[in-house]
Design an enzyme around this catalytic site. Sequence first.
Site, short mmCIF file in Angstrom:
data_model
loop_
_atom_site.label_atom_id
_atom_site.label_comp_id
_atom_site.label_asym_id
_atom_site.label_seq_id
_atom_site.Cartn_x
_atom_site.Cartn_y
_atom_site.Cartn_z
N ASP A 285 -16.60 17.68 -13.05
CA ASP A 285 -17.46 18.32 -14.08
C ASP A 285 -18.08 16.69 -14.56
O ASP A 285 -17.53 15.59 -14.35
CB ASP A 285 -16.79 18.55 -15.17
CG ASP A 285 -17.50 19.37 -16.23
OD1 ASP A 285 -18.54 19.27 -16.27
OD2 ASP A 285 -17.02 19.91 -17.31
N THR A 287 -19.33 16.20 -18.44
CA THR A 287 -18.86 15.83 -19.78
C THR A 287 -17.27 15.56 -19.81
O THR A 287 -16.56 16.25 -19.62
CB THR A 287 -19.19 17.01 -20.76
OG1 THR A 287 -20.59 17.27 -20.56
CG2 THR A 287 -18.95 16.51 -21.99
N ARG A 475 -28.39 15.69 -23.28
CA ARG A 475 -28.02 17.17 -23.25
C ARG A 475 -28.79 17.79 -24.35
O ARG A 475 -28.60 17.38 -25.45
CB ARG A 475 -26.46 17.34 -23.11
CG ARG A 475 -26.03 18.59 -23.26
CD ARG A 475 -24.66 18.62 -23.15
NE ARG A 475 -24.22 19.94 -23.13
CZ ARG A 475 -22.91 20.39 -22.96
NH1 ARG A 475 -21.81 19.47 -23.06
NH2 ARG A 475 -22.35 21.68 -22.62
N THR A 536 -22.21 20.54 -13.35
CA THR A 536 -22.27 20.62 -14.75
C THR A 536 -23.06 21.68 -15.30
O THR A 536 -23.73 22.22 -14.62
CB THR A 536 -22.82 19.03 -15.02
OG1 THR A 536 -22.89 19.20 -16.59
CG2 THR A 536 -24.11 19.15 -14.45
N ASP A 617 -11.68 22.61 -16.87
CA ASP A 617 -11.14 22.67 -18.19
C ASP A 617 -10.88 24.00 -18.96
O ASP A 617 -10.25 24.34 -19.74
CB ASP A 617 -11.60 21.74 -19.24
CG ASP A 617 -13.22 21.85 -19.09
OD1 ASP A 617 -13.76 22.99 -18.69
OD2 ASP A 617 -13.85 21.19 -20.00
#
Length: 967
Positions: A285, A287, A475, A536, A617
């Site tokens: 990922d 972030t 983002r 992502t 996550d």
Amino acid sequence: MTLSYGIKDFIEGGVINAVILLNVIIGLVQDYRAEKTMESLLDLSAPTATVIRNHGCIETVKADTLVVGDIVQLAAGCVVPADLRLFDGINLETDEALLTGESLPVAKSPFVTLSNPDLPVGDRINIAYASSTVTKGRGTGIVVSTGMRTELGRIATLLRNKEGDHMRSSNIFARALTTFWKGTESILGLTGTPLQVKLSKFALILFALAVLLAIIVFSASKFNVSNEVLIYGICVAVAIIPESLIAVLTITLAAGTKAMVKGHVLVRKMEALEAVGGVTNICSDKTGTLTQGKMIARKMWIPRFGTLSVSGTNNHLDPTNGVVMMADTKADFDLVKTSPELRRFLKNIALCNLSTVYQRQDNTQSSQQTSHVPNNSTWAATGDPTEISLQVLAMRFHSGKDSLLLNENLSLLAEHQFDSTVKKMSVVYEDQRSQTVEVFLKGAGEVVLPSLAISDQEKDEINLRIQEMAGQGLRVLCLAYKILSDEEKPFVLKRETMEAGLQFIGLVGLYDPPRLETFDAVKKCQIAGIKVHMLTGDHISTATAIAREVGILRPDLPSSQVSTSIMSAGQFDKLSNAEIDEMEALPLVIARCSPSTKVQMLEALHRRKAFGVMTGDGVNDSPALKRAHVGIAMGLNGSDVAKDAADMVLTDDNFASIVNAVEEGRRLFDNIQKFLMHLLISNISQVVLLLIGLAFQDRDGNSVFPLSPLEILWVNMITSSFLAIGLGLEEAQPDIMLRRPHDLRVGVFTKELIIDKMIYGVFMGSLCLISFVAVVYGAGSANLGSDCNHGYNDSCESVFRARATVFSVLTFLLLITAWEVKHFSRSLFNMDRTGHTGPFAIFHTIWYNRFLFWAVIAGFSITFPVVYLPTVNTLVFKHIGIAWEWGIVCGCVVVYVALVESWKATKRAFAIGSAKHLKLTTIEGDTAARKDLSTTAEKVPQESMRTSGTATLDDDTKRGDSIFQRE
């Protein structure tokens, strides 16, 4: 041992008994330490709970420390740590299948009071039960039961009693058979990790081979099995079995898990520890993993108002830190009062938000202190990094969530949470004064734009702005709202109705700077032959900019892969398996990624016979984590469900920690090969010596032992064991990340290991044989005496001296081998080329592993008492002291080192085995790699680089041609 007692050789039997007992004690101590290490690791990975303690401070504590009365916060993906009476929550649903068998999640109603105390468990909708999983929403509750007093604990108590009754009433023969089988599996080592089971099976194969060798010995005497022949056959059988193999493996794995913890990786499944060193692809990922997870709202665009930017921030949680700019001037906070557009923008990001940002006061601070930013206070936050950055932005204008709820008398009517599949979130608030109901929504641009009640021309301009901001590495979130009509108010819980017909508010660009160590970590992977993929949820332009900045997208990417290196999840998901398999290489960047996209990526890796790491996550990442060869969950921001599904957990959510885990996995693999090589070389050399030694027969026609049984046990269980442990604790080789991943399907028994152990074993066995012949047939005039296997007599002097010589040669060669196998291809005299070169480089090589160094020194030192100690040498070890024979010992050592170094030189010359990677030394390879990758950072788009500095990014405020401004 039993045979020694059987033939009334009590001295030999007693010594064997003592050696075995010593080995068992050492094994027990090491196993105990290993178990303690594993228990500490399990303690580190124990479930946690988020509690409110100490006057409202939010803390994360271990679940087993909860007490009745604690206030616990629940969020989607967490496991309920105790039985809770809920008193707050929204859209809260839990999976109670483990408790009630209900297949669907149960909706909870915190504000309901139930008067019937005898309600079934499934009907108690204001209670969240321990071990159930929060599938949706959030809530807060007070602990009413813990441990065995919870509903699940009561079931466990009943189950325990039921199992006890079942065991007492079951068939005694079936119970005995089950116990016997489990005990047999445990004794044979057929339980544990795949590697442990594989090596246990290997030991069983060696045992079968030992039986075969014993039969060969018996056949040489035409099966006239006397005591002499029987003992000799057992000696040959014992010689091929590495007695300390499993114990050394256990110690090595325990040390590996401990090293992983120091590298911020918790190993939940030992299989992952063995597999992570052979991964070929890492799917990460962005972030918080590749980036710092410290998001800052860097740029805001609001139609009919302009563009704001934030610069000069060094604390992403402090709303008073940094400067808000509009055009070239500092923004005036009074604009909130005069601009309804800005006011609505701030209201959206503050209310459509589940995070909390607060000041944590020092305990020494007086509660009466009223300073806005006291010196002894720090800013803290809980929640998603994206929402935290938005809340901080709102607080910069004194329009935080708490302030709005207090001053504007707002009440929450509904909340539709963010989900990785819909990529948006909305809330519904009612103004108690005016009775108006407003919907506030934030989400990805491509998801929000279709819900806006504006013209296509306006949508095109918004989309252009999104592309522009995303290309700067930001983002981008799109904000919208609407005021509900009287007809829509009854449907506030219906998401489709609330999120349709919205009005556009503006865009906010969030910047999450890459971690400083990410670029080097990605580069290290690429040098090591590991492909890094970014999966992502961000916009494709944002993902592309960050991927270039961290080095995932390199400027020297082959032209045939350029078109497929960056894809959106929509494009990738539409491809069939056949189309994906036809691609030359899988995409390096997949934007707007969903959980199903991760699963499809893993399946594509599996079809290519690749071994992949997948990070995750969220709750929806669990399927991907389970399907990955190594699933890694985030320890800081990951859900409990994701952690339970993962093989490893990162305690710092850092991509560099994954690379450290890969490096540690490779080190572990190398070390297992090293001590396997050492143990098997010892066994092969003894088999060569003893089988050929069958030809040495005394006057009575009995084969003479070149090594006595106790000498064999001493070498195998004392000398070799500590050397093997030292090799298991060896540091990583300098070139460990300069070679391609090893093939996990082949395992530790590679072709190189098999060939090397045979060659070195034959070298060692031959030299031992030559030393025996030199003593007996040289100075001893071929006198093999009579009955020299049982004890010393006047005819046995040459045999006893030859045994002492062979024992010394074998011991010294094994000690030297422990240093030689530190690297399978590099010379012992030039093993580390990171600055330790020249004639004295060998001293660094043998010194830096202190355990191995002192094990070798102890091995050299203890040889002399074993050879010379009176009575012990003749009665126990069946040899006597030697003198001129030390010249043979030293000569054999020199010849052995020359033979080993010659074989290594041959491997380097013809690039055999690990030598094919030696063209990249640590210095040369890293220099070449740096030269190869140095242009990456230089070619990062300037827009992306500007976002990491203090640039205001407010050029758009100077434009006057916006259709929103012309309205």
